[in-house]
Design a protein around this motif. Structure first.
Motif, PDB file in Angstrom:
ATOM      1  N   TRP A   1      -9.769  16.990  30.774  1.00 12.32           N
ATOM      2  CA  TRP A   1      -8.785  16.251  31.574  1.00 12.32           C
ATOM      3  C   TRP A   1      -8.083  15.146  30.790  1.00 12.32           C
ATOM      4  O   TRP A   1      -7.512  14.232  31.385  1.00 12.32           O
TER       5      TRP A   1
ATOM      6  N   ASP B   1      -5.402  14.874  29.349  1.00 12.77           N
ATOM      7  CA  ASP B   1      -3.981  14.679  29.644  1.00 12.77           C
ATOM      8  C   ASP B   1      -3.772  13.786  30.860  1.00 12.77           C
ATOM      9  O   ASP B   1      -2.669  13.341  31.129  1.00 12.77           O
ATOM     10  N   TYR B   2      -4.842  13.576  31.606  1.00  8.39           N
ATOM     11  CA  TYR B   2      -4.687  12.852  32.870  1.00  8.39           C
ATOM     12  C   TYR B   2      -5.447  11.531  32.929  1.00  8.39           C
ATOM     13  O   TYR B   2      -5.214  10.743  33.820  1.00  8.39           O
TER      14      TYR B   2
ATOM     15  N   ILE C   1      -4.334  18.193  41.608  1.00  4.33           N
ATOM     16  CA  ILE C   1      -3.625  17.336  40.657  1.00  4.33           C
ATOM     17  C   ILE C   1      -2.262  17.917  40.319  1.00  4.33           C
ATOM     18  O   ILE C   1      -1.379  17.229  39.800  1.00  4.33           O
TER      19      ILE C   1
END
Lengths: 281, 455
Positions: free
Chosen positions: B107, B109-110, B87
């Protein structure tokens, strides 16, 4: 000899330097930077100062335990590997039948990868321990000695080759002269051979020390730290904190920097100490 | 640094070898024929066992829509590592997966909000999704169930022996009955021609998830149920009392003491060993999920017939457990990378919708991936037919029984599970008393939850 312009040096070292920068130097600097940050992936780092270093030592004792375990392991294996390697080298520089076959055979484990060796020895060690209704995960002692055996198995051959080369480079007239003077084999060993192979001792101690400290694959294949984390060495502990724990990437990185400094300092001190003992040849 | 680089490199090499091996010689990524003008979608696949299927899916998708699907599969147990490095690249995965609320925390933030996607609208049980406030960040794409798998032929052989404590598996509907049957069966193991009732309780580090995660789900499920916790509030699960520890011990003791392997030797047994023992008929029962059918039927010399493989709920001696069913839930959730371009995100949403709604996609899901899905786009005759999946559906469809939900998606991260697994091994080896294991469970839970919340 014609002088070669400095520009050529630069040109010819450029490919190597580029490769070195990409594969080593840049990641190294990036790694040091990341050890001061909190990050999930290397592109979303946030500066946290020394926090990671504090957490590495205070949140749990894993890293300290790994350090102690690694130190013990290194001490034992450096002594044993060099002892065995030097003894074998002494034996195989004599006129023994089939000595080339023996040299090759002893060297061969070094050509096999650590993971493979680890799994092979796991089978062997468990095969023996099964007779006593236990296995290698039963006690940290089994794991410790298992690691010592695997590392010896792997590194003795390599060190032996270095010692053999060094012993063979001793001028025969020195040994002959000593024998004419009436020196017994023991005296030849301690007063001629050993002093003259000290450069080999330096390099072998360096290699075994550094490699034992950095041991990873054998550790992963053989015990994975079992029982609990009792046999996790420093590299494995760093790996576990980096990959195994959410939010611990920075801490793992901090541990890696500490690890680098530690190995660096120990190896430098060792080199300085043993250099000072080397004889001028 | 050097050793780490070496490590990363060797991981890559290993991953590529595995991928090449699985893909039958094709390289890691599945590239479509050149000239496709439409978008490319990068999916980081979690399940190595379906890597080959995804190659076929990619071809079909390309043929129908012209889009290219690039599938990279992480080697078993390395998904988080692979995701972490993939990523960060300039061409990151757009479609990836998280394992539940804990994975979402790592995760967030994604992960993009999926509440507007077509597929989410067809999710039959909305509580299965990973949500945060009004947002939906993980979309479950498979329903799985686990319990005690047993070999019915072998059980019938036992029930025919003199003094059998039950006449058929129908009478085994609580822990006391199970214990009586198992212990009597163990004492007759030589006559029955088996090594033990239960297959090896694999406690090798890294192979212990059936116990430190799946089995531990039961006591935690009951604890949460008794205390009526609001599970979407992280503070509610910050600590546990492990009040059903005794029930956990009941079943765990039964597993390790009536097994093919002595308790002291369990530290080197893997899940594969355990499943192979079952397939070869060396044991009659093994705890695992419906995904294990492929593993059982794939063993050379497999002696277990598909129609003889049945499920028994994991009874632990909890009052009222006669009505307990299997452990049904999922830890596989699709997530879409919100840092990717909107077009790519849309493409990812389109792809999963295609996979779970078009006839071609659904055929792959049912026949090749063999997924039981939580979406209403599937008719009854479009559900997988392998014996374990059928059993899961049978239990799930039985209105008299209640299913045990997968609460382990709320467990703290891997260090907690590893520590508990290591303690279980030491308990089995006799070097750690049960009280310490219990205390470790409580302490580690609290410590790891605090770290995840605070850090």
């Amino acid at each position: 000899m014609r002088r070669i312009s400095n520009a050529y040096y630069a040109l010819f070292t450029l490919p190597t330097l580029t490769a070195f920068a990409i594969a080593f130097f840049i990641p190294f600097l990036l790694g040091i930077y990341l050890s001061f940050t909190r990050f999930t992936t290397v592109t979303n780092a946030r500066w946290v100062g020394l926090n990671n270093y504090v957490r590495a030592f205070t949140e749990n004792k894993d890293f300290l335990n790994a350090m102690v375990f690694t130190a013990k392991f290194t001490l034992i294996s450096v002594v044993l590997i060099n002892l065995f390697a030097f003894s074998l080298a002494l034996l195989l520089t004599r006129n023994v039948w089939g000595r080339n076959i023996f040299r090759t055979t002893f060297f061969m484990p070094n050509l096999i990868g650590g993971i493979v060796l680890g799994y092979i020895w796991l089978l062997i060690i468990n095969g023996v321990l099964y007779r006593f209704q236990v296995d290698i995960t039963f006690s940290a002692k089994y794991g410790f000695w298992g690691l010592v055996i695997v590392t010896n198995w792997q590194m003795v051959g390599y060190m032996m080759v270095i010692y053999i080369a060094s012993i063979q480079s001793i001028p025969p007239e020195l040994v002959e002269a000593a024998q004419i003077d009436g020196a017994n084999p023991r005296q030849v060993l301690f007063n001629i051979t050993i002093p003259l192979v000290t450069p080999a001792f330096t390099i072998c101690t360096f290699l075994t020390l550094a490699n034992s400290f950095k041991l990873f694959d054998q550790n992963l294949a053989l015990t994975r730290g079992a029982p609990g984390k009792a046999t996790a060495m420093m590299a494995l502990d760093i790996y576990n904190s980096f990959y195994g724990t959410t939010g611990y990437e920075g801490v793992g990185q901090a541990k890696a920097v500490v690890f680098f400094l530690l190995v660096g300092i120990i190896v430098l001190v060792q080199l300085l100490l043993s250099r000072s003992k080397e004889m001028e040849n | 640094m050097k050793s780490k680089l070496g490590l990363v490199f060797s991981l890559l090499v290993v991953a590529s070898i595995i991928l090449t091996a699985c893909g039958g010689g094709t390289p890691a990524g599945t590239e479509a024929p050149a000239g496709a003008a439409t978008g490319e979608l990068y999916y980081l696949n979690f399940k190595p066992e379906v890597a080959e299927t995804y190659t076929k899916i990619a071809e079909a998708w390309n043929a129908e829509t012209g889009n290219t699907l690039k599938v990279v599969t992480a080697a078993s147990g390395t998904y988080e590592q692979t995701l972490k490095s993939e990523i960060a690249k300039s061409d990151p995965p757009v479609l990836f997966q998280i394992n539940g609320p804990v994975g979402y925390a790592a995760w967030k933030d994604y992960t993009a909000d999926l509440s507007g996607t077509e597929l989410y609208k067809h999710l039959t049980d909305k509580t299965l999704a990973v949500t945060d406030g009004a947002g939906v960040y993980g979309l479950p794409y498979v329903i799985e169930g686990y319990g005690i798998i047993y070999n019915n032929a072998m059980m019938d052989k036992y029930f025919a022996t003199e003094g059998a404590t039950a006449a058929s598996m129908d009478e085994v509907n609580n822990f006391a009955a199970l214990k009586a049957v198992v212990e009597d069966m163990q004492s007759k193991k030589d006559a029955l021609g088996i090594g033990g009732v239960f297959c090896s309780t694999s406690l090798k580090p890294g192979e212990d998830w059936r116990w430190q995660t799946h089995l531990a789900n039961l006591p935690i499920f009951y604890e949460f149920r008794d205390n009526n916790l609001n599970l979407s509030d992280p503070a509610a699960t910050a600590e546990v009392k492990f009040q059903y520890a005794e029930n956990y011990k009941n079943i765990f003791d039964l597993y390790i003491n009536n097994s093919t392997t002595a308790p002291t030797l369990l530290g080197s047994k893997s899940v594969d060993d355990s499943m192979a023992e079952f397939a070869l008929g060396q044991c009659a029962m093994v705890q695992n999920g419906n995904w294990a059918w492929g593993q059982i039927s794939g063993v050379d010399g497999n002696t277990v017939k598909a129609e003889e493989v049945k499920y028994l709920p994991i009874y632990t001696g909890v009052p009222g457990e006669e009505k307990q069913g299997l452990n049904i839930g999922t830890e596989n959730f699709f997530a879409i990378n919100k840092q990717a371009t909107p077009e790519k995100q849309q493409l990812a949403a389109d792809f999963i919708w295609w996979l779970y709604s078009s006839p071609t996609g659904k055929a792959f899901v049912t026949n090749d991936l063999k997924f039981m899905t939580p979406f209403d786009t599937f008719a009854d005759d479009e559900k997988p037919t392998d014996p374990l999946a059928r059993e899961v559906l049978r239990y799930a469809g039985n209105a008299d029984l209640y299913s045990v939900a997968w609460r382990f998606t709320l467990f703290p991260g891997q260090p907690f599970k590893d520590a508990f697994g290591a303690a279980l091994l030491q308990y089995a080896q006799g070097s750690m008393p049960w009280e310490d294991v219990q205390q470790l469970f409580i302490d580690q839970w609290k410590a790891e939850k605090a770290k995840a919340a605070g850090g």
